[in-house]
Write an enzyme that holds these catalytic residues in place. Structure first.
Site, short mmCIF file in Angstrom:
data_model
loop_
_atom_site.label_atom_id
_atom_site.label_comp_id
_atom_site.label_asym_id
_atom_site.label_seq_id
_atom_site.Cartn_x
_atom_site.Cartn_y
_atom_site.Cartn_z
N GLU A 73 37.37 3.87 45.29
CA GLU A 73 37.71 3.26 46.72
C GLU A 73 36.48 3.23 47.44
OE1 GLU A 73 39.62 6.04 49.70
OE2 GLU A 73 40.08 4.24 50.96
N GLN A 84 20.04 -8.48 56.34
CA GLN A 84 21.24 -9.00 55.91
C GLN A 84 21.09 -10.42 55.56
OE1 GLN A 84 24.24 -8.64 58.84
NE2 GLN A 84 24.33 -6.34 58.69
N LYS A 86 20.09 -11.53 52.68
CA LYS A 86 19.17 -11.94 51.85
C LYS A 86 19.50 -11.54 50.36
CE LYS A 86 15.58 -10.45 55.37
NZ LYS A 86 14.51 -9.31 55.61
N TYR A 88 20.89 -8.68 49.47
CA TYR A 88 21.03 -7.31 48.95
C TYR A 88 22.50 -6.68 48.87
CZ TYR A 88 16.13 -7.36 50.23
OH TYR A 88 14.66 -7.66 50.36
N GLY A 89 23.46 -7.32 49.90
CA GLY A 89 24.69 -6.75 49.70
C GLY A 89 25.52 -7.13 48.58
N THR A 90 24.90 -8.37 48.02
CA THR A 90 25.69 -8.78 46.54
C THR A 90 24.81 -8.09 45.51
OG1 THR A 90 25.68 -11.10 47.49
CG2 THR A 90 25.63 -10.54 44.92
N ALA A 117 35.07 -8.92 56.85
CA ALA A 117 34.10 -8.95 55.65
C ALA A 117 35.07 -9.58 54.51
CB ALA A 117 33.82 -7.37 55.64
N VAL A 118 36.06 -9.79 54.80
CA VAL A 118 36.98 -10.52 53.62
C VAL A 118 36.17 -11.60 52.94
CG1 VAL A 118 39.04 -11.82 53.17
CG2 VAL A 118 38.96 -9.81 54.80
N GLY A 119 35.47 -12.46 53.60
CA GLY A 119 34.59 -13.48 52.82
C GLY A 119 33.54 -12.88 51.98
#
Ligand code: ACO
Length: 162
Positions: A73, A84, A86, A88-90, A117-119
């Site tokens: 979870e 953000q 760039k 890094y989140g991916t 943040a759903v997108g």
């Protein structure tokens, strides 16, 4: 860039990184009570995939493995403001998928995503249709207003970081 999973295990360096990550979450998730963020990030049952740039935490994902359900979870996910969009989140999510699938035998990641943040989660392969049996997650996942439950099925055949 270094990606690694840490938890509150008494190691001083891990504690410093977890405090840095907690501060990123507090800034980036202003609707979450700060005490709640601290409690989960410091809870030894929660693990955190962190991204280090020049030995500084620039983002991370805190999750809790549910070992019997082979499910993780995701509690919090954020990248610091100046880093953000760039990629890094991916990359953080791909490293998390690879790690929990290979090292923790997880078959699913699940999260209660902020509506804004759903997108992001959709781009990471999460769907609003939860295929996992309800008994596996109802009562385990913390639900709150203004969020959507989302799931991502993992496959050991897939390499997420190549
Ligand atoms: N909505 C829609 N798309 C988004 C969003 C969003 N909020 N954020 C990023 N994207 C898109 C990007 O445009 C990009 O699309 P592309 O691949 O077509 O170019 C893709 O998602 C991935 O972008 P990255 O650069 O990899 O993402 P980033 O490093 O910016 O990290 C994150 C994304 C973690 C959502 C970051 O923007 C952030 O910290 N936001 C604030 C905190 C937040 O909302 N966290 C999630 C809350 S829900 C939870 O924690 C369970």
């Amino acid at each position: 860039l270094v990606y690694m999973v840490i938890k509150n295990d008494g190691e001083e360096q891990n504690m410093i990184w977890l405090v840095n990550l907690k501060n990123i979450f507090s800034k980036q998730l202003p609707n979450m009570p700060k005490e709640y963020i601290v409690r989960l990030v410091m809870d030894p049952r929660h693990h955190s995939m962190i991204c280090l740039k020049n030995n500084t935490v620039i983002g991370g994902i805190t999750y809790r493995p549910f070992w019997r359900q082979n499910m993780g979870e995701i509690a919090f996910c954020a990248v610091s403001a100046n880093e953000q969009v760039k990629g890094y989140g991916t990359r953080l999510m791909n490293h998390l998928k690879e790690y929990v699938c290979d090292k923790e035998n997880m078959t699913h990641l699940i999260t209660f995503a902020d509506n804004n943040a759903v997108g992001y989660f959709q781009k990471q392969g999460f769907t609003k249709d939860v295929m996992m049996e309800r008994e596996k997650w109802v009562g385990y996942i913390k639900e709150y207003d203004g969020g959507t439950i989302m799931e991502c099925a993992l496959s050991a055949q897939v390499s997420y970081t190549e």
